[in-house]
Motif scaffolding. Structure first.
Motif, mmCIF file in Angstrom:
data_model
loop_
_atom_site.group_PDB
_atom_site.id
_atom_site.type_symbol
_atom_site.label_atom_id
_atom_site.label_comp_id
_atom_site.label_asym_id
_atom_site.label_seq_id
_atom_site.Cartn_x
_atom_site.Cartn_y
_atom_site.Cartn_z
ATOM 1 N N THR A 39 0.837 -1.202 0.000
ATOM 2 C CA THR A 39 0.000 0.000 0.000
ATOM 3 C C THR A 39 0.870 1.249 0.000
ATOM 4 O O THR A 39 0.579 2.221 -0.719
ATOM 5 N N VAL A 40 1.949 1.235 0.790
ATOM 6 C CA VAL A 40 2.861 2.383 0.833
ATOM 7 C C VAL A 40 3.496 2.601 -0.543
ATOM 8 O O VAL A 40 3.595 3.737 -1.019
ATOM 9 N N LYS A 41 3.894 1.510 -1.218
ATOM 10 C CA LYS A 41 4.483 1.647 -2.552
ATOM 11 C C LYS A 41 3.475 2.252 -3.522
ATOM 12 O O LYS A 41 3.821 3.130 -4.319
ATOM 13 N N GLU A 42 2.228 1.760 -3.449
ATOM 14 C CA GLU A 42 1.200 2.297 -4.343
ATOM 15 C C GLU A 42 0.960 3.773 -4.052
ATOM 16 O O GLU A 42 0.847 4.581 -4.975
ATOM 17 N N LYS A 43 0.892 4.121 -2.784
ATOM 18 C CA LYS A 43 0.648 5.520 -2.427
ATOM 19 C C LYS A 43 1.840 6.390 -2.793
ATOM 20 O O LYS A 43 1.664 7.541 -3.191
ATOM 21 N N ASP A 44 3.058 5.855 -2.657
ATOM 22 C CA ASP A 44 4.241 6.609 -3.089
ATOM 23 C C ASP A 44 4.171 6.890 -4.593
ATOM 24 O O ASP A 44 4.523 7.985 -5.042
ATOM 25 N N SER A 45 3.712 5.886 -5.351
ATOM 26 C CA SER A 45 3.570 6.071 -6.793
ATOM 27 C C SER A 45 2.548 7.162 -7.094
ATOM 28 O O SER A 45 2.773 8.030 -7.947
ATOM 29 N N VAL A 46 1.429 7.143 -6.382
ATOM 30 C CA VAL A 46 0.403 8.181 -6.567
ATOM 31 C C VAL A 46 0.968 9.542 -6.180
ATOM 32 O O VAL A 46 0.723 10.544 -6.864
ATOM 33 N N ILE A 47 1.740 9.594 -5.099
ATOM 34 C CA ILE A 47 2.341 10.857 -4.659
ATOM 35 C C ILE A 47 3.266 11.417 -5.735
ATOM 36 O O ILE A 47 3.239 12.612 -6.025
ATOM 37 N N VAL A 48 4.073 10.537 -6.350
ATOM 38 C CA VAL A 48 4.979 10.990 -7.411
ATOM 39 C C VAL A 48 4.167 11.564 -8.575
ATOM 40 O O VAL A 48 4.501 12.627 -9.112
ATOM 41 N N GLN A 49 3.083 10.870 -8.947
ATOM 42 C CA GLN A 49 2.239 11.372 -10.039
ATOM 43 C C GLN A 49 1.616 12.714 -9.665
ATOM 44 O O GLN A 49 1.583 13.641 -10.480
ATOM 45 N N LEU A 50 1.127 12.810 -8.441
ATOM 46 C CA LEU A 50 0.495 14.058 -8.003
ATOM 47 C C LEU A 50 1.511 15.194 -7.904
ATOM 48 O O LEU A 50 1.189 16.348 -8.208
ATOM 49 N N GLN A 51 2.735 14.882 -7.487
ATOM 50 C CA GLN A 51 3.772 15.917 -7.425
ATOM 51 C C GLN A 51 4.082 16.438 -8.827
ATOM 52 O O GLN A 51 4.261 17.651 -9.021
ATOM 53 N N HIS A 52 4.131 15.510 -9.791
ATOM 54 C CA HIS A 52 4.388 15.937 -11.176
ATOM 55 C C HIS A 52 3.250 16.828 -11.667
ATOM 56 O O HIS A 52 3.498 17.883 -12.269
ATOM 57 N N ARG A 53 2.007 16.427 -11.400
ATOM 58 C CA ARG A 53 0.862 17.239 -11.815
ATOM 59 C C ARG A 53 0.875 18.593 -11.104
ATOM 60 O O ARG A 53 0.541 19.624 -11.701
ATOM 61 N N CYS A 54 1.248 18.594 -9.853
ATOM 62 C CA CYS A 54 1.321 19.837 -9.094
ATOM 63 C C CYS A 54 2.366 20.767 -9.714
ATOM 64 O O CYS A 54 2.142 21.971 -9.842
ATOM 65 N N GLN A 55 3.497 20.185 -10.102
ATOM 66 C CA GLN A 55 4.541 20.994 -10.737
ATOM 67 C C GLN A 55 4.039 21.558 -12.068
ATOM 68 O O GLN A 55 4.283 22.726 -12.383
ATOM 69 N N LEU A 56 3.290 20.736 -12.816
ATOM 70 C CA LEU A 56 2.727 21.235 -14.073
ATOM 71 C C LEU A 56 1.754 22.381 -13.816
ATOM 72 O O LEU A 56 1.780 23.411 -14.510
ATOM 73 N N LEU A 57 0.901 22.209 -12.806
ATOM 74 C CA LEU A 57 -0.049 23.272 -12.477
ATOM 75 C C LEU A 57 0.669 24.530 -11.993
ATOM 76 O O LEU A 57 0.254 25.654 -12.308
ATOM 77 N N ASP A 58 1.731 24.357 -11.212
ATOM 78 C CA ASP A 58 2.527 25.517 -10.795
ATOM 79 C C ASP A 58 3.089 26.247 -12.004
ATOM 80 O O ASP A 58 3.044 27.490 -12.065
ATOM 81 N N ASN A 59 3.607 25.483 -12.951
ATOM 82 C CA ASN A 59 4.154 26.100 -14.167
ATOM 83 C C ASN A 59 3.058 26.816 -14.942
ATOM 84 O O ASN A 59 3.274 27.926 -15.463
ATOM 85 N N ILE A 60 1.884 26.206 -15.029
ATOM 86 C CA ILE A 60 0.765 26.846 -15.728
ATOM 87 C C ILE A 60 0.388 28.143 -15.023
ATOM 88 O O ILE A 60 0.157 29.177 -15.652
ATOM 89 N N CYS A 61 0.324 28.089 -13.687
ATOM 90 C CA CYS A 61 -0.038 29.296 -12.925
ATOM 91 C C CYS A 61 1.010 30.391 -13.097
ATOM 92 O O CYS A 61 0.674 31.578 -13.147
ATOM 93 N N LYS A 62 2.283 30.014 -13.140
ATOM 94 C CA LYS A 62 3.331 31.014 -13.343
ATOM 95 C C LYS A 62 3.204 31.668 -14.719
ATOM 96 O O LYS A 62 3.514 32.841 -14.884
ATOM 97 N N ASN A 63 2.752 30.891 -15.707
ATOM 98 C CA ASN A 63 2.644 31.393 -17.071
ATOM 99 C C ASN A 63 1.255 31.943 -17.372
ATOM 100 O O ASN A 63 0.986 32.350 -18.501
ATOM 101 N N ARG A 64 0.372 31.982 -16.402
ATOM 102 C CA ARG A 64 -0.992 32.420 -16.627
ATOM 103 C C ARG A 64 -1.079 33.865 -17.137
ATOM 104 O O ARG A 64 -1.851 34.142 -18.057
#
Length: 181
Positions: A86-111
């Motif tokens: 479960t921890v491995k699966e959640k770590d994988s989800v966290i990595v995906q969410l961190q990447h999406r968060c970084q993309l959203l941060d970049n979008i917000c910076k370029n808004r």
């Protein structure tokens, strides 16, 4: 040989009687001692049986406890395995969410830039097509060659190209336009 005197006979009889009493007394003491030894042996046998039974109970209780603890250990190990998965699966989800968060941060910076571009596009759409006086008015659509947005004009226009400074900007690394996040 002379026969013993009556005094000697009486003394011998008294001595024999005392000896007989002593033998009887010793036989009674021996019998009492044998009874005591027999009772002690029986007591030791009973105690030995009791100790064996107690030892057997303790051994069985120990074996039951070991079996129970072994079962608990196996269950705990299974639970640990499940939790680690479960921890491995959640770590994988966290990595995906961190990447999406970084993309959203970049979008917000370029808004602000995107808002500016969208407002300019909206203004351009409101303006409508440019009418060329040399052409008939029936054909008001623009071809790519006539449009300011033709691919050849955009790639040659410095306002729509990314400079080398923009290409080195880490905000643009990994940014893919035209995808949903």
């Amino acid at each position: 040989m002379s026969s013993p005197s009556p005094v000697q006979i009486r003394e011998a009889n008294a001595h024999l009687a005392a000896l007989h009493r002593r033998v009887t007394e010793l036989e009674q003491r021996l019998e009492a001692a044998e009874n005591t030894v027999r009772e002690q042996a029986e007591s030791l046998i009973r105690k030995d049986e009791q100790l064996r039974a107690a030892t057997q109970e303790i051994t069985e209780a120990k074996d039951r406890e070991i079996s129970y603890l072994h079962e608990k250990l196996c269950q705990s190990e299974e639970t640990i395995q499940k939790l680690q998965q479960t921890v491995k699966e959640k770590d994988s989800v966290i990595v995906q969410l961190q990447h999406r968060c970084q993309l959203l941060d970049n979008i917000c910076k370029n808004r602000p830039l995107l808002d500016s571009m969208l407002s300019q596009i909206a203004e351009a759409e409101r303006m409508g097509p440019v009418l060329d006086l040399g052409k008939p008015s029936s054909n008001t659509s623009l071809t790519d060659a006539e449009s300011n947005c033709s691919p050849s004009r955009i790639s040659n226009h410095k306002d729509f190209s990314l400079s080398e400074d923009d290409m080195d900007d880490p905000e643009f690394d990994g940014v893919v336009f035209g995808t949903t996040v």
